[in-house]
Design a protein around this motif. Structure first.
Motif, PDB file in Angstrom:
ATOM      1  N   ASN A  86     -10.019 -11.558   9.932  1.00  0.00           N
ATOM      2  CA  ASN A  86      -9.340 -10.579   9.204  1.00  0.00           C
ATOM      3  C   ASN A  86      -7.717 -10.653   9.959  1.00  0.00           C
ATOM      4  OD1 ASN A  86     -11.163  -9.426   7.520  1.00  0.00           O
ATOM      5  ND2 ASN A  86     -11.685  -7.974   8.954  1.00  0.00           N
ATOM      6  N   SER A 145      -1.369  -9.774   4.287  1.00  0.00           N
ATOM      7  CA  SER A 145      -2.173  -9.537   2.914  1.00  0.00           C
ATOM      8  C   SER A 145      -3.543  -9.540   3.489  1.00  0.00           C
ATOM      9  CB  SER A 145      -1.851 -10.983   2.127  1.00  0.00           C
ATOM     10  OG  SER A 145      -2.348 -12.098   2.653  1.00  0.00           O
ATOM     11  N   ASN A 146      -4.506  -9.893   2.516  1.00  0.00           N
ATOM     12  CA  ASN A 146      -5.984 -10.087   3.123  1.00  0.00           C
ATOM     13  C   ASN A 146      -6.129 -11.256   3.821  1.00  0.00           C
ATOM     14  OD1 ASN A 146      -6.557  -7.388   1.876  1.00  0.00           O
ATOM     15  ND2 ASN A 146      -6.853  -8.326  -0.044  1.00  0.00           N
ATOM     16  N   PRO A 161      -1.530  -7.132  -0.291  1.00  0.00           N
ATOM     17  CA  PRO A 161      -3.068  -7.066  -0.116  1.00  0.00           C
ATOM     18  C   PRO A 161      -3.297  -8.399  -0.708  1.00  0.00           C
ATOM     19  CG  PRO A 161      -2.691  -4.790  -0.135  1.00  0.00           C
ATOM     20  CD  PRO A 161      -1.502  -5.493  -0.716  1.00  0.00           C
ATOM     21  N   GLU A 162      -2.948  -8.762  -2.039  1.00  0.00           N
ATOM     22  CA  GLU A 162      -3.307  -9.514  -3.010  1.00  0.00           C
ATOM     23  C   GLU A 162      -2.418 -10.867  -2.984  1.00  0.00           C
ATOM     24  OE1 GLU A 162      -6.507  -9.875  -3.914  1.00  0.00           O
ATOM     25  OE2 GLU A 162      -6.941  -7.824  -3.095  1.00  0.00           O
TER      26      GLU A 162
END
Length: 264
Positions: free
Chosen positions: A143, A40-41, A182-183
């Motif tokens: 990241n 994910s992020n 991603p979220e």
């Protein structure tokens, strides 16, 4: 695949432009137990199925810790994976000793891909018969990243991927839900990884705390391995999710029948 005159050495090209020994090594990855990865992020998660050679033996480890910010999932020859993991750990230690900072994962992965490729260009070494999924967090940018290596020396970066035996069903699940990754929260990613592994379990076996393991690394969390009793809450949540899906499917069937009766 059948033996022929072009597969006796890794440096011999076939008339079709193929290196058959490298393809055989890639085949060993397909026969290893399944391993999935997604990110994910904020988090990167690895999930793996562990195998035992018999009911009397323990399960082999499929997730290996490299550093506080890098973890590896393996599919293929475990012995080759241990050799590569030792190399990766040494690289991380050397970088930390010289520069006083963690090794950026993209540099390590470039060196690792080169190490894979060198074995395909010399006859004194055979290719490594293992594929790696590497979950990491860049210590500079914070990241998360997910990389996949191949015995041929190719290196890929993914949002989600799966390798090993019966991994196609896992890839299908990941492709279906990739937009939600991603979220997704940490726990949601873990449940997604376990759900992807369910389709890769062989025969009548089930996904249990004995044959499954999870590894998580995040921007605010060092690498952690989750298995055994610590994995039980996530398996319970997975079971509840499966029951809810069955109820939804049954309700859809009832609605379809009612709609058909009304139309008739």
């Amino acid at each position: 695949m059948f033996r022929n005159q072009y597969d006796t050495d890794v440096t011999v090209w076939s008339p079709e432009g193929r290196l058959l020994q490298v393809e055989y090594a890639m085949e060993s990855v397909k026969q290893g137990s399944a391993c999935v990865g997604l990110r994910s992020n904020k988090y990167a998660v690895l999930g793996a199925l562990k195998r035992s050679v018999s009911e009397l033996s323990s399960h082999q480890k499929k997730l290996l810790e490299i550093d506080d910010h890098i973890g590896v999932g393996i599919a293929g020859l475990t012995a080759d994976a241990r050799s590569l993991a030792k190399y990766m750990r040494n690289e991380c230690l050397n970088h930390k000793y010289i520069y006083g900072a963690p090794l950026p994962p993209h540099l390590l992965m470039g060196d690792l891909a080169d190490k894979h490729q060198r074995t395909t260009q010399t006859y004194v070494r055979r290719p490594f018969g293992v594929g790696l999924l590497v979950a990491s967090v860049d210590p500079r940018t914070k990241n998360p990243h997910l990389y996949q290596t191949c015995p041929s020396g190719n290196l890929y970066e993914y949002y989600a991927s799966a390798v090993g035996a019966r991994s196609q069903s896992a890839r299908t699940y990941l492709e279906k839900h990739v937009d939600s990754f991603p979220e997704a929260s940490r726990d949601d990613l873990i449940v997604h990884a376990l759900q992807a592994l369910v389709g890769s379990v062989s025969g009548d076996d089930e996904l249990t705390k004995e044959n499954a393991s999870i590894m998580v690394v995040g921007t605010d969390e060092k690498l952690v391995l989750i298995e055994g009793e610590a994995l039980e809450p996530f398996l319970d949540r997975l079971e509840l999710k499966a029951n809810d899906d069955e109820v939804d499917d049954d309700q859809e069937e009832v609605d379809d029948v009612v709609e058909a009766m009304e139309e008739s």
